[in-house]
Scaffold this active site. Structure first.
Site, PDB file in Angstrom:
ATOM      1  N   SER A 203     -44.105   1.650 144.442  1.00  0.00           N
ATOM      2  CA  SER A 203     -43.001   2.717 144.005  1.00  0.00           C
ATOM      3  C   SER A 203     -43.738   3.666 143.195  1.00  0.00           C
ATOM      4  CB  SER A 203     -41.871   2.068 143.639  1.00  0.00           C
ATOM      5  OG  SER A 203     -41.127   3.126 143.176  1.00  0.00           O
TER       6      SER A 203
ATOM      7  N   TYR B 115     -36.781  -2.807 137.162  1.00  0.00           N
ATOM      8  CA  TYR B 115     -37.077  -2.414 138.538  1.00  0.00           C
ATOM      9  C   TYR B 115     -38.775  -1.773 138.288  1.00  0.00           C
ATOM     10  CZ  TYR B 115     -37.813   0.119 142.802  1.00  0.00           C
ATOM     11  OH  TYR B 115     -38.276   0.368 144.050  1.00  0.00           O
TER      12      TYR B 115
HETATM   13  P1  NDP Z   1     -33.145  -0.316 151.807  1.00  0.00           P
HETATM   14  O1  NDP Z   1     -32.217  -0.892 150.942  1.00  0.00           O
HETATM   15  O2  NDP Z   1     -32.789   0.516 152.907  1.00  0.00           O
HETATM   16  O3  NDP Z   1     -33.990  -1.513 152.637  1.00  0.00           O
HETATM   17  C1  NDP Z   1     -34.156  -2.673 151.846  1.00  0.00           C
HETATM   18  C2  NDP Z   1     -34.630  -3.911 152.757  1.00  0.00           C
HETATM   19  O4  NDP Z   1     -35.129  -5.001 151.924  1.00  0.00           O
HETATM   20  C3  NDP Z   1     -33.417  -4.090 153.575  1.00  0.00           C
HETATM   21  O5  NDP Z   1     -33.942  -4.271 154.930  1.00  0.00           O
HETATM   22  C4  NDP Z   1     -32.873  -5.382 153.179  1.00  0.00           C
HETATM   23  O6  NDP Z   1     -32.690  -6.413 154.115  1.00  0.00           O
HETATM   24  C5  NDP Z   1     -34.222  -6.172 152.655  1.00  0.00           C
HETATM   25  N1  NDP Z   1     -33.949  -7.210 151.452  1.00  0.00           N
HETATM   26  C6  NDP Z   1     -33.581  -6.853 150.259  1.00  0.00           C
HETATM   27  N2  NDP Z   1     -33.328  -7.926 149.510  1.00  0.00           N
HETATM   28  C7  NDP Z   1     -33.996  -9.151 150.478  1.00  0.00           C
HETATM   29  C8  NDP Z   1     -34.037 -10.455 150.241  1.00  0.00           C
HETATM   30  N3  NDP Z   1     -33.536 -10.990 149.187  1.00  0.00           N
HETATM   31  N4  NDP Z   1     -34.447 -11.247 151.209  1.00  0.00           N
HETATM   32  C9  NDP Z   1     -34.749 -10.487 152.424  1.00  0.00           C
HETATM   33  N5  NDP Z   1     -34.809  -9.343 152.566  1.00  0.00           N
HETATM   34  C10 NDP Z   1     -34.353  -8.541 151.553  1.00  0.00           C
HETATM   35  O7  NDP Z   1     -34.327   0.192 150.886  1.00  0.00           O
HETATM   36  P2  NDP Z   1     -35.706   0.847 151.090  1.00  0.00           P
HETATM   37  O8  NDP Z   1     -36.179   0.948 152.707  1.00  0.00           O
HETATM   38  O9  NDP Z   1     -35.940   2.311 150.415  1.00  0.00           O
HETATM   39  O10 NDP Z   1     -36.686  -0.130 150.602  1.00  0.00           O
HETATM   40  C11 NDP Z   1     -37.863  -0.694 150.956  1.00  0.00           C
HETATM   41  C12 NDP Z   1     -38.920  -0.693 149.976  1.00  0.00           C
HETATM   42  O11 NDP Z   1     -39.303   0.435 149.575  1.00  0.00           O
HETATM   43  C13 NDP Z   1     -38.461  -1.667 148.698  1.00  0.00           C
HETATM   44  O12 NDP Z   1     -39.452  -2.543 148.198  1.00  0.00           O
HETATM   45  C14 NDP Z   1     -38.179  -0.578 147.604  1.00  0.00           C
HETATM   46  O13 NDP Z   1     -38.389  -0.881 146.397  1.00  0.00           O
HETATM   47  C15 NDP Z   1     -39.239   0.675 148.169  1.00  0.00           C
HETATM   48  N6  NDP Z   1     -39.198   1.866 147.924  1.00  0.00           N
HETATM   49  C16 NDP Z   1     -37.879   2.721 148.037  1.00  0.00           C
HETATM   50  C17 NDP Z   1     -37.901   3.870 147.637  1.00  0.00           C
HETATM   51  C18 NDP Z   1     -36.826   4.730 147.837  1.00  0.00           C
HETATM   52  O14 NDP Z   1     -36.634   5.766 147.054  1.00  0.00           O
HETATM   53  N7  NDP Z   1     -36.017   4.381 148.751  1.00  0.00           N
HETATM   54  C19 NDP Z   1     -38.976   4.577 146.798  1.00  0.00           C
HETATM   55  C20 NDP Z   1     -40.105   3.646 146.364  1.00  0.00           C
HETATM   56  C21 NDP Z   1     -40.187   2.494 146.897  1.00  0.00           C
HETATM   57  P3  NDP Z   1     -31.525  -7.682 154.242  1.00  0.00           P
HETATM   58  O15 NDP Z   1     -30.450  -6.872 153.215  1.00  0.00           O
HETATM   59  O16 NDP Z   1     -30.932  -7.506 155.659  1.00  0.00           O
HETATM   60  O17 NDP Z   1     -32.177  -8.628 153.770  1.00  0.00           O
HETATM   61  C1  8X3 Z   2     -37.607   3.971 144.127  1.00  0.00           C
HETATM   62  C2  8X3 Z   2     -38.045   5.240 143.790  1.00  0.00           C
HETATM   63  O1  8X3 Z   2     -37.817   6.674 141.498  1.00  0.00           O
HETATM   64  O2  8X3 Z   2     -35.729   5.109 142.110  1.00  0.00           O
HETATM   65  O3  8X3 Z   2     -38.695   3.097 144.028  1.00  0.00           O
HETATM   66  O4  8X3 Z   2     -37.886   4.317 141.412  1.00  0.00           O
HETATM   67  S1  8X3 Z   2     -37.338   5.327 142.017  1.00  0.00           S
END
Ligand code: NDP
Ligand code: 8X3
Length: 250
Positions: A138, A151
């Site tokens: 991220s 985070y």
């Molecule tokens: P979502 O919340 O849409 O997706 C998160 C996914 O992670 C879900 O499929 C969820 O599945 C899974 N997950 C969460 N906790 C667990 C757990 N304990 N065990 C197994 N699976 C888990 O978020 P994003 O798609 O945005 O996030 C994906 C990645 O991208 C993350 O690592 C996030 O930190 C990163 N990210 C996101 C950004 C954003 O702005 N959205 C920016 C930068 C990075 P389920 O609940 O079914 O288990």
């Molecule tokens: C998710 C993006 O800016 O909320 O990783 O950290 S931010």
């Protein structure tokens, strides 16, 4: 022969979009997540394009992680691409007000969960002297922002582990790289704000955020480079975003 990709966090957002694009590009897919209904729904959708297997586990549960990955059916047991994507932010509070359960969740899921899944997959990659690991970091792993404390720490750890994996797995010809997105509109903010959809929607107001498909597209680009090319570290931001805290809103 088709390659196999295992995608964690495939039930939503970036992981789901990644599974979709890889499935449409001839990868066999192992979908991981905790929400069984979503895993099944996506399996049904993607089965029109490729072979799909689902694994339901919480990445915090190390026994479940190892049992699930070690008992994959033969047709899915050779993992060519691992996308370490599962993760979330929990809360956005100054450190003095931080909730211990939120801290545990972020460290246990974003850091330890990523390690458990990697540890379960890496031995077979070492044995074959091939494989590709994509770690989803991220912008929070490159910069710290107010109230982002734990985070940000968890994503800085992902950045460190990405570099460490690349070094340690270098003798085995395994490619390792990270994608570090800025704001992507997914369920991320709903999780961060514990289901407060209005607060979550505000995060993406007044500018065009990245869409999960934008990151998935890049992941597909990364894994489809020739073997001698390893995209090691890539930050991807919406055009409106200049840093973790600088966003041009209408
Ligand atoms: P979502 O919340 O849409 O997706 C998160 C996914 O992670 C879900 O499929 C969820 O599945 C899974 N997950 C969460 N906790 C667990 C757990 N304990 N065990 C197994 N699976 C888990 O978020 P994003 O798609 O945005 O996030 C994906 C990645 O991208 C993350 O690592 C996030 O930190 C990163 N990210 C996101 C950004 C954003 O702005 N959205 C920016 C930068 C990075 P389920 O609940 O079914 O288990
Ligand atoms: C998710 C993006 O800016 O909320 O990783 O950290 S931010």
């Amino acid at each position: 022969m088709s390659k196999t990709a295992l995608v964690t966090g495939a039930t939503s957002g970036i992981g789901k979009a990644t599974a979709q694009i890889l499935a449409k590009n001839n990868y066999k897919i192992i979908l991981c997540g905790r929400r069984d209904d979503r895993l099944l729904e996506l399996k049904n959708e993607l089965s029109a394009f490729t072979e799909v297997h689902t694994l339901s586990f919480d990445v915090r549960d190390k026994k479940a992680v190892f049992e699930s990955i070690n008992s994959l059916p033969e047709a899915f047991s050779t993992i060519d691409v691992l996308v370490n994507n599962a993760g979330n932010a929990h809360g956005l509070d100054p450190i003095q007000n931080g909730d211990l359960d939120d801290w545990d969740a972020m460290i246990d899921i974003n850091v330890k969960g990523l390690l458990y899944v990697s540890k379960a997959v890496i031995p077979q990659m070492i044995e074959r002297k091939s494989g590709h690991i994509i770690n989803i970091g991220s912008i929070a792993g490159k910069e710290v922002y107010p109230n982002g404390n734990v985070y940000c720490a968890s994503k800085h750890a992902v950045d460190a582990l990405n570099q460490a994996m690349r070094m340690d797995l270098n003798p085995y010809g395994i490619r390792v790289g990270a994608i570090h997105p800025g704001a992507v509109e997914t369920e991320f903010s709903e999780v961060r704000f514990k289901g407060d959809v209005d607060k979550a929607a505000n995060v993406y107001k007044g500018f065009e955020p990245l869409h999960p498909e934008d990151i998935a597209d890049i992941i597909h680009f990364v894994v489809s480079r020739p073997y001698h090319v390893n995209i090691a570290d890539l930050m991807v931001l919406p055009t409106a975003q200049a840093s973790a805290t600088i966003l041009k809103r209408d």
